[in-house]
Design a protein around this motif. Structure first.
Motif, short mmCIF file in Angstrom:
data_model
loop_
_atom_site.label_atom_id
_atom_site.label_comp_id
_atom_site.label_asym_id
_atom_site.label_seq_id
_atom_site.Cartn_x
_atom_site.Cartn_y
_atom_site.Cartn_z
N GLU A 18 13.77 -4.84 6.29
CA GLU A 18 13.37 -4.15 4.48
C GLU A 18 12.25 -5.01 4.07
O GLU A 18 11.47 -3.91 3.54
N ARG A 19 12.05 -6.19 3.81
CA ARG A 19 10.42 -6.21 2.99
C ARG A 19 9.09 -5.82 3.74
O ARG A 19 8.25 -5.58 2.87
N GLU A 20 8.86 -5.86 5.55
CA GLU A 20 8.21 -5.38 6.28
C GLU A 20 8.01 -3.87 5.81
O GLU A 20 7.02 -3.44 5.52
N THR A 21 9.35 -3.47 5.69
CA THR A 21 9.33 -1.38 5.35
C THR A 21 8.61 -1.50 4.21
O THR A 21 8.02 -0.06 3.91
N TRP A 22 9.22 -2.07 3.46
CA TRP A 22 9.06 -1.42 2.11
C TRP A 22 7.47 -2.03 1.12
O TRP A 22 7.13 -1.41 0.69
N ASN A 23 7.19 -3.07 1.44
CA ASN A 23 6.10 -3.48 1.15
C ASN A 23 4.94 -1.91 2.18
O ASN A 23 3.41 -1.87 1.89
N ARG A 24 5.07 -1.91 3.69
CA ARG A 24 4.06 -1.31 3.92
C ARG A 24 4.16 0.21 3.28
O ARG A 24 3.44 1.15 2.86
N ILE A 47 5.15 1.08 -0.11
CA ILE A 47 4.25 0.91 -1.42
C ILE A 47 2.48 1.19 -0.76
O ILE A 47 2.11 1.37 -1.29
N THR A 48 2.09 0.27 0.22
CA THR A 48 0.77 -0.18 0.36
C THR A 48 0.34 1.67 1.16
O THR A 48 -0.84 1.62 0.43
N GLU A 49 0.98 2.07 2.09
CA GLU A 49 0.32 3.22 2.22
C GLU A 49 0.56 3.82 0.72
O GLU A 49 -0.24 4.85 0.97
N LYS A 96 -0.08 3.88 -1.92
CA LYS A 96 -0.91 3.46 -3.27
C LYS A 96 -0.52 2.88 -4.16
O LYS A 96 -0.54 2.89 -5.37
N LYS A 155 1.31 0.88 -7.35
CA LYS A 155 0.95 -0.30 -8.57
C LYS A 155 1.65 -0.83 -9.19
O LYS A 155 2.60 0.46 -9.42
#
Length: 103
Positions: free
Chosen positions: A86-92, A94-96, A98, A100
């Motif tokens: 879940e952390r990996e998915t949401w981090n990706r 959020i990053t994609e 952009k 903040k």
């Protein structure tokens, strides 16, 4: 209705994934029990056992189902894997996107 399947409490309401253009959408709501990282393993196991016992109770299961919820008990390693995914998915995402934080 953000999970991959319709809920038993409202089977006539389609999921988000059933919306044209949003196929594959799957953002289930889940709850978990967390402890501090340095919690002794025997305490973690005891808490996990108690959680599994409570959620297996027919009255608890019926109460959860009446709310459109389903108990799924994951043991320590499986739950840690879910949280990491879940952390990996949401981090990706959020990053994609952009995104903040703003004050």
């Amino acid at each position: 209705m953000t999970g991959s399947e319709r809920t038993s409490i409202a089977p006539g309401i389609p999921t988000v994934a059933e919306t044209p253009g949003l196929e594959g959408f799957n953002v289930p709501i889940w709850y978990g029990v967390f402890v501090q990282a340095r919690t002794p393993p025997e305490i973690v196991t005891r808490l996990a056992d108690a959680t599994a016992k409570v959620t297996a109770d027919k009255a608890v299961a019926a109460s959860l189902e009446a709310q459109g919820l389903q108990a799924l008990v994951l043991r320590e390693q499986a739950f840690a894997k879910l949280v990491a995914e879940e952390r990996e998915t949401w981090n990706r995402l959020i990053t994609e996107a952009k995104l903040k934080l703003s004050e």
